[in-house]
Design a protein around this motif. Structure first.
Motif, PDB file in Angstrom:
ATOM      1  N   TYR A  53      94.475 -46.975 -74.123  1.00  0.00           N
ATOM      2  CA  TYR A  53      94.972 -46.481 -72.834  1.00  0.00           C
ATOM      3  C   TYR A  53      95.947 -45.333 -73.039  1.00  0.00           C
ATOM      4  CZ  TYR A  53      97.331 -46.427 -68.288  1.00  0.00           C
ATOM      5  OH  TYR A  53      97.859 -46.035 -67.088  1.00  0.00           O
ATOM      6  N   ARG A  54      96.865 -45.477 -73.968  1.00  0.00           N
ATOM      7  CA  ARG A  54      97.834 -44.409 -74.224  1.00  0.00           C
ATOM      8  C   ARG A  54      97.142 -43.165 -74.790  1.00  0.00           C
ATOM      9  NH1 ARG A  54     103.135 -44.918 -74.099  1.00  0.00           N
ATOM     10  NH2 ARG A  54     103.409 -43.790 -76.066  1.00  0.00           N
ATOM     11  N   THR A  55      96.120 -43.360 -75.607  1.00  0.00           N
ATOM     12  CA  THR A  55      95.344 -42.215 -76.108  1.00  0.00           C
ATOM     13  C   THR A  55      94.628 -41.532 -74.949  1.00  0.00           C
ATOM     14  OG1 THR A  55      95.057 -43.216 -78.274  1.00  0.00           O
ATOM     15  CG2 THR A  55      93.465 -41.520 -77.641  1.00  0.00           C
ATOM     16  N   PHE A  56      94.043 -42.323 -74.067  1.00  0.00           N
ATOM     17  CA  PHE A  56      93.394 -41.785 -72.872  1.00  0.00           C
ATOM     18  C   PHE A  56      94.377 -40.916 -72.086  1.00  0.00           C
ATOM     19  CE2 PHE A  56      92.813 -42.262 -68.278  1.00  0.00           C
ATOM     20  CZ  PHE A  56      91.549 -41.706 -68.109  1.00  0.00           C
ATOM     21  N   LEU A  57      95.599 -41.434 -71.896  1.00  0.00           N
ATOM     22  CA  LEU A  57      96.605 -40.681 -71.148  1.00  0.00           C
ATOM     23  C   LEU A  57      96.968 -39.375 -71.856  1.00  0.00           C
ATOM     24  CD1 LEU A  57      99.043 -43.530 -70.026  1.00  0.00           C
ATOM     25  CD2 LEU A  57      97.404 -42.278 -68.602  1.00  0.00           C
ATOM     26  N   ARG A  58      97.200 -39.459 -73.159  1.00  0.00           N
ATOM     27  CA  ARG A  58      97.599 -38.254 -73.902  1.00  0.00           C
ATOM     28  C   ARG A  58      96.497 -37.188 -73.871  1.00  0.00           C
ATOM     29  NH1 ARG A  58      99.648 -42.126 -77.355  1.00  0.00           N
ATOM     30  NH2 ARG A  58      97.875 -41.913 -78.750  1.00  0.00           N
ATOM     31  N   ASP A  59      95.240 -37.619 -73.887  1.00  0.00           N
ATOM     32  CA  ASP A  59      94.112 -36.683 -73.976  1.00  0.00           C
ATOM     33  C   ASP A  59      93.525 -36.298 -72.624  1.00  0.00           C
ATOM     34  OD1 ASP A  59      94.466 -36.937 -76.687  1.00  0.00           O
ATOM     35  OD2 ASP A  59      92.737 -38.250 -76.983  1.00  0.00           O
ATOM     36  N   ILE A  60      94.069 -36.826 -71.550  1.00  0.00           N
ATOM     37  CA  ILE A  60      93.443 -36.664 -70.233  1.00  0.00           C
ATOM     38  C   ILE A  60      93.278 -35.192 -69.835  1.00  0.00           C
ATOM     39  CG2 ILE A  60      95.525 -36.819 -68.774  1.00  0.00           C
ATOM     40  CD1 ILE A  60      93.838 -38.725 -66.973  1.00  0.00           C
ATOM     41  N   THR A  61      94.225 -34.349 -70.179  1.00  0.00           N
ATOM     42  CA  THR A  61      94.121 -32.946 -69.770  1.00  0.00           C
ATOM     43  C   THR A  61      93.088 -32.185 -70.594  1.00  0.00           C
ATOM     44  OG1 THR A  61      95.994 -32.376 -71.184  1.00  0.00           O
ATOM     45  CG2 THR A  61      96.467 -32.834 -68.870  1.00  0.00           C
ATOM     46  N   ASP A  62      92.739 -32.703 -71.748  1.00  0.00           N
ATOM     47  CA  ASP A  62      91.723 -32.060 -72.590  1.00  0.00           C
ATOM     48  C   ASP A  62      90.310 -32.557 -72.297  1.00  0.00           C
ATOM     49  OD1 ASP A  62      93.671 -30.613 -73.964  1.00  0.00           O
ATOM     50  OD2 ASP A  62      93.942 -32.218 -75.440  1.00  0.00           O
ATOM     51  N   ASN A  63      90.201 -33.756 -71.754  1.00  0.00           N
ATOM     52  CA  ASN A  63      88.892 -34.389 -71.613  1.00  0.00           C
ATOM     53  C   ASN A  63      88.222 -34.205 -70.255  1.00  0.00           C
ATOM     54  OD1 ASN A  63      89.039 -35.276 -74.240  1.00  0.00           O
ATOM     55  ND2 ASN A  63      89.797 -37.305 -73.698  1.00  0.00           N
ATOM     56  N   TYR A  64      88.909 -33.578 -69.317  1.00  0.00           N
ATOM     57  CA  TYR A  64      88.334 -33.391 -67.979  1.00  0.00           C
ATOM     58  C   TYR A  64      88.501 -31.936 -67.555  1.00  0.00           C
ATOM     59  CZ  TYR A  64      88.078 -38.391 -68.050  1.00  0.00           C
ATOM     60  OH  TYR A  64      87.773 -39.672 -68.428  1.00  0.00           O
ATOM     61  N   ASP A  65      87.530 -31.455 -66.790  1.00  0.00           N
ATOM     62  CA  ASP A  65      87.532 -30.045 -66.383  1.00  0.00           C
ATOM     63  C   ASP A  65      88.498 -29.751 -65.244  1.00  0.00           C
ATOM     64  OD1 ASP A  65      85.626 -29.338 -68.296  1.00  0.00           O
ATOM     65  OD2 ASP A  65      83.965 -29.831 -66.935  1.00  0.00           O
ATOM     66  N   THR A  66      88.683 -30.717 -64.368  1.00  0.00           N
ATOM     67  CA  THR A  66      89.548 -30.484 -63.217  1.00  0.00           C
ATOM     68  C   THR A  66      90.582 -31.609 -63.100  1.00  0.00           C
ATOM     69  OG1 THR A  66      88.258 -31.738 -61.589  1.00  0.00           O
ATOM     70  CG2 THR A  66      87.596 -29.432 -61.974  1.00  0.00           C
ATOM     71  N   PRO A  67      91.696 -31.332 -62.464  1.00  0.00           N
ATOM     72  CA  PRO A  67      92.694 -32.385 -62.247  1.00  0.00           C
ATOM     73  C   PRO A  67      92.146 -33.553 -61.424  1.00  0.00           C
ATOM     74  CG  PRO A  67      93.605 -30.228 -61.714  1.00  0.00           C
ATOM     75  CD  PRO A  67      92.151 -30.040 -61.986  1.00  0.00           C
ATOM     76  N   ASN A  68      91.286 -33.258 -60.467  1.00  0.00           N
ATOM     77  CA  ASN A  68      90.713 -34.323 -59.637  1.00  0.00           C
ATOM     78  C   ASN A  68      89.839 -35.255 -60.464  1.00  0.00           C
ATOM     79  OD1 ASN A  68      91.980 -33.331 -57.341  1.00  0.00           O
ATOM     80  ND2 ASN A  68      90.231 -32.099 -56.739  1.00  0.00           N
TER      81      ASN A  68
END
Length: 84
Positions: A53-68
């Motif tokens: 979960y913490r890895t998901f959070l740290r990588d969230i801005t790299d793994n998705y194209d848009t904030p939504n």
């Protein structure tokens, strides 16, 4: 840990109703990381699901194209109530 209001709870109760920007996602993400820092204190053993979960959070801005997309993925992330 006490009576904190967890962002993950709020997100599930109040779904996104407007477009978000990366600053908003990062702000909420950073807050959630701070709130879950105690999971990794020296005298506790963090289970793999919490690490993921913490890895998901740290990588969230790299793994998705848009904030939504990032926000919607976060809301859908499987979180155990027992973690908090």
């Amino acid at each position: 840990m006490g009576s904190e209001i967890w962002l993950s709870d709020i997100m599930r109760i109040s779904p996104r109703t407007e477009d978000l920007d990366w600053i908003t996602v990062r702000t909420y993400r950073n807050n959630e990381l701070v709130l879950t820092d105690w999971w990794g204190v020296k005298d506790l053993t963090m289970i793999q699901a919490k690490k993921d979960y913490r890895t998901f959070l740290r990588d969230i801005t790299d793994n998705y194209d848009t904030p939504n997309e990032a926000w919607d993925a976060w809301v859908a992330y499987p979180i155990e109530e027992s973690w908090f």
